[in-house]
Design a protein around this motif. Sequence first.
Motif, PDB file in Angstrom:
ATOM      1  N   MET A 177       0.878  -1.175   0.000  1.00 39.71           N
ATOM      2  CA  MET A 177       0.000   0.000   0.000  1.00 39.71           C
ATOM      3  C   MET A 177       0.915   1.225   0.000  1.00 39.71           C
ATOM      4  O   MET A 177       1.652   1.464   0.956  1.00 39.71           O
ATOM      5  CB  MET A 177      -0.883  -0.025   1.241  1.00 39.71           C
ATOM      6  N   VAL A 178       0.859   1.950  -1.104  1.00 46.72           N
ATOM      7  CA  VAL A 178       1.783   3.074  -1.312  1.00 46.72           C
ATOM      8  C   VAL A 178       1.079   4.397  -1.020  1.00 46.72           C
ATOM      9  O   VAL A 178       0.045   4.687  -1.625  1.00 46.72           O
ATOM     10  CB  VAL A 178       2.293   3.074  -2.769  1.00 46.72           C
ATOM     11  N   LEU A 179       1.622   5.161  -0.101  1.00 42.83           N
ATOM     12  CA  LEU A 179       1.160   6.534   0.099  1.00 42.83           C
ATOM     13  C   LEU A 179       1.942   7.371  -0.909  1.00 42.83           C
ATOM     14  O   LEU A 179       3.135   7.631  -0.734  1.00 42.83           O
ATOM     15  CB  LEU A 179       1.413   6.980   1.542  1.00 42.83           C
ATOM     16  N   GLU A 180       1.255   7.773  -1.955  1.00 38.74           N
ATOM     17  CA  GLU A 180       1.949   8.389  -3.095  1.00 38.74           C
ATOM     18  C   GLU A 180       2.238   9.870  -2.919  1.00 38.74           C
ATOM     19  O   GLU A 180       3.305  10.349  -3.295  1.00 38.74           O
ATOM     20  CB  GLU A 180       1.088   8.218  -4.341  1.00 38.74           C
ATOM     21  N   SER A 181       1.281  10.602  -2.406  1.00 33.43           N
ATOM     22  CA  SER A 181       1.433  12.052  -2.327  1.00 33.43           C
ATOM     23  C   SER A 181       0.368  12.612  -1.397  1.00 33.43           C
ATOM     24  O   SER A 181      -0.603  11.934  -1.064  1.00 33.43           O
ATOM     25  CB  SER A 181       1.265  12.680  -3.721  1.00 33.43           C
ATOM     26  N   ILE A 182       0.587  13.839  -0.980  1.00 36.08           N
ATOM     27  CA  ILE A 182      -0.416  14.558  -0.192  1.00 36.08           C
ATOM     28  C   ILE A 182      -0.684  15.899  -0.870  1.00 36.08           C
ATOM     29  O   ILE A 182       0.256  16.629  -1.205  1.00 36.08           O
ATOM     30  CB  ILE A 182       0.054  14.779   1.265  1.00 36.08           C
ATOM     31  N   ASP A 183      -1.953  16.196  -1.116  1.00 34.44           N
ATOM     32  CA  ASP A 183      -2.364  17.501  -1.646  1.00 34.44           C
ATOM     33  C   ASP A 183      -2.876  18.343  -0.481  1.00 34.44           C
ATOM     34  O   ASP A 183      -3.885  17.976   0.145  1.00 34.44           O
ATOM     35  CB  ASP A 183      -3.480  17.331  -2.689  1.00 34.44           C
ATOM     36  N   TRP A 184      -2.200  19.453  -0.222  1.00 34.07           N
ATOM     37  CA  TRP A 184      -2.552  20.273   0.938  1.00 34.07           C
ATOM     38  C   TRP A 184      -3.516  21.393   0.555  1.00 34.07           C
ATOM     39  O   TRP A 184      -3.262  22.143  -0.386  1.00 34.07           O
ATOM     40  CB  TRP A 184      -1.282  20.884   1.546  1.00 34.07           C
ATOM     41  N   SER A 185      -4.620  21.510   1.265  1.00 30.10           N
ATOM     42  CA  SER A 185      -5.539  22.648   1.117  1.00 30.10           C
ATOM     43  C   SER A 185      -5.438  23.500   2.376  1.00 30.10           C
ATOM     44  O   SER A 185      -4.498  23.353   3.156  1.00 30.10           O
ATOM     45  CB  SER A 185      -6.974  22.158   0.909  1.00 30.10           C
ATOM     46  N   GLU A 186      -6.419  24.410   2.543  1.00 32.70           N
ATOM     47  CA  GLU A 186      -6.383  25.318   3.704  1.00 32.70           C
ATOM     48  C   GLU A 186      -6.713  24.576   5.017  1.00 32.70           C
ATOM     49  O   GLU A 186      -5.953  24.647   5.976  1.00 32.70           O
ATOM     50  CB  GLU A 186      -7.422  26.438   3.468  1.00 32.70           C
ATOM     51  N   ARG A 187      -7.827  23.869   5.002  1.00 36.82           N
ATOM     52  CA  ARG A 187      -8.278  23.191   6.227  1.00 36.82           C
ATOM     53  C   ARG A 187      -8.511  21.697   6.017  1.00 36.82           C
ATOM     54  O   ARG A 187      -9.289  21.074   6.758  1.00 36.82           O
ATOM     55  CB  ARG A 187      -9.563  23.857   6.761  1.00 36.82           C
ATOM     56  N   SER A 188      -7.852  21.171   5.026  1.00 39.41           N
ATOM     57  CA  SER A 188      -7.912  19.727   4.800  1.00 39.41           C
ATOM     58  C   SER A 188      -6.712  19.319   3.970  1.00 39.41           C
ATOM     59  O   SER A 188      -6.029  20.167   3.383  1.00 39.41           O
ATOM     60  CB  SER A 188      -9.216  19.335   4.091  1.00 39.41           C
ATOM     61  N   PHE A 189      -6.447  18.029   3.928  1.00 37.84           N
ATOM     62  CA  PHE A 189      -5.395  17.520   3.048  1.00 37.84           C
ATOM     63  C   PHE A 189      -5.836  16.175   2.515  1.00 37.84           C
ATOM     64  O   PHE A 189      -6.529  15.415   3.184  1.00 37.84           O
ATOM     65  CB  PHE A 189      -4.037  17.439   3.755  1.00 37.84           C
TER      66      PHE A 189
END
Lengths: 134, 134, 134, 134
Positions: B78-90
Motif C-alpha cells: 500500500m503506497v502513500l503516493e502524495s499529499i495535496d494540501w488545502s487550507e483546512r484539509s489535506f
Amino acid sequence: MSLYVYEHTVSFGDCDPAGIVYYPNFCDWTDATFHGYLRDHGPGHRSLCAELGARGLGLMEVGMRFRSPAVDGDRLAMVLESIDWSERSFRVNYRALIGDRLVLDGFETRGVFVPGADGRIRAAPVAPLRQRLG
Amino acid sequence: MSLYVYEHTVSFGDCDPAGIVYYPNFCDWTDATFHGYLRDHGPGHRSLCAELGARGLGLMEVGMRFRSPAVDGDRLAMVLESIDWSERSFRVNYRALIGDRLVLDGFETRGVFVPGADGRIRAAPVAPLRQRLG
Amino acid sequence: MSLYVYEHTVSFGDCDPAGIVYYPNFCDWTDATFHGYLRDHGPGHRSLCAELGARGLGLMEVGMRFRSPAVDGDRLAMVLESIDWSERSFRVNYRALIGDRLVLDGFETRGVFVPGADGRIRAAPVAPLRQRLG
Amino acid sequence: MSLYVYEHTVSFGDCDPAGIVYYPNFCDWTDATFHGYLRDHGPGHRSLCAELGARGLGLMEVGMRFRSPAVDGDRLAMVLESIDWSERSFRVNYRALIGDRLVLDGFETRGVFVPGADGRIRAAPVAPLRQRLG
C-alpha cells in the motif's frame, strides 16, 4: 427515500483512541446494509449468485463523506436510499443518520462478477439482477 | 512517487466467502499506511496531536476504486503516493499493488480536528501539520 | 521455542477509546500467524484443504490471557510456539511479545473439517495434516 | 439465565472463504454484548469509568468454544448469561444461539483498570462496579 435501513448501536470497540467510530467500520455497515437489502428483496447474496451464475456482487468503487462523528452508544441508521443502474455496474447510495443528524453520505459501485471463458472474472450486464430484485 | 509504503500479506481472515479481500479491510490498511507515514516522518499521531492541540487527524472523505482482486497469500504494497494540501484539509493519495498489478487507487481527505470555544470539533488550518511533517 | 513469527506494528485503528489494542484484533493476528505458518511450512490453507479434502482448518476453541497492553506504534511479534497434536484436533500455542515484554499467551484448538456422507461437517483425523506440515 | 441479549444478523462480510463466521468477529460481538449490558444496567462504559476513576473495564482472559458454525443471514443471539464476581476481576459468561442451536459458549474475564501511584495500570477491587450495576 429509503429501500432498506440497517440499524446498529455503536459500541466501544467500534471506536478509535479519539473515541469516535473508526472509519472502516462504516464500510462494514454499508456492506451489511447492502446484504440485508438483498435478503429483504430476494433470496440473499448466495442464492442470487447461484441464480445469476455469478461469483459475487462485488465492489468497483466506494466513496463516503463523513459529516459528523458517531460515538459509543449512538443508534445509527444506515439507509440504503436508492440504486442507480448502469449497463455493467450499479451504484448504491447511502446515508447514515443518528436521529436527524447526518453522519455520512456515500455510495458503493458494484458489479455482477462472473467467470469468463478464459477463467478471468468480468463484470456482466446487471439487468438480470435488477429484474430479480424488482 | 512514494512517500511511504505499508506492506501486508493478505491472510485467509481478510477475505470474504468469494475468496477475495473484504473491502473494508482496504480502508484499514490505508489508515495504517497513513499512521505508519506519521511515525516515519514525525513522532506519530498521538504526539503530533499533542503538539498541534488536536483531537485527531480524522477523515472527511474517502474514495477508492478497486482495480483487481487480492487473495490469501498475496503480498500487498500500500503506497502513500502524495499529499495535496488545502487550507483546512489535506488529501492523501494511495495506490495498492501486488507486484506490478494495480489493486486499488484511492484517497483519504483528512483534517486537523481541534475543539472550538463552544466545545464542538472543527477543522483547523493544516499548515502547522504540513510544516511539522516537512 | 518458535515455529513461526508474525510481525505487526500496532496502528491507531487497532486501538479502542482506552488507547490500547481492541482485543478481537489479537484473534485476527493469531489467525494470520497460523495461516502464515501454513504458507511457510506448506502450500497454504487453500491448497492444503484441496489435498486433504477439507473445507477448512477451523476453530474448535480459543483461549487467551492478556498480560500487558499494546498501543499505537508497538512492534508486536506473534510467535507460534508449538502445536500439540491429538486424534481429531490440534492445539496451536501462541505468545505475543513487544521486545521482551509478554503481551499475551494463548492457544487455538483447530480441526480438519470435512463434509461427511450426510453433508454435515465433521472433524477428521489430523494425522495427514501433521505429516504434510512435517 | 440471561442478563442481556445482543442480536446480530450475520452478514456476508462477517464470513471467511469457508463461508462461515470468521472467529474474531465472535469476540467483537461478545464485547458489544458486554457494552450493551453496561448501557442497559447503568450509564455505559464511559460514564461508569468516570464514576469509578477507571481507565477501562478491560480484558484479562478470554475463552470460547465453537459448537456449530454460523453463516450469512443467520440471526444470532449473543446471551450474557451471568457474571461471576471475584476480588479484583469478574468473569462474564456467554452463550451464542441461532434459534435453539448452540453456536458458542465462552467467557471474558475483565478487571477495573485504574492508574496507580506510579502511573502504571492495575486491577482495582470490583465491588464498587458490582454495586453500581446492581
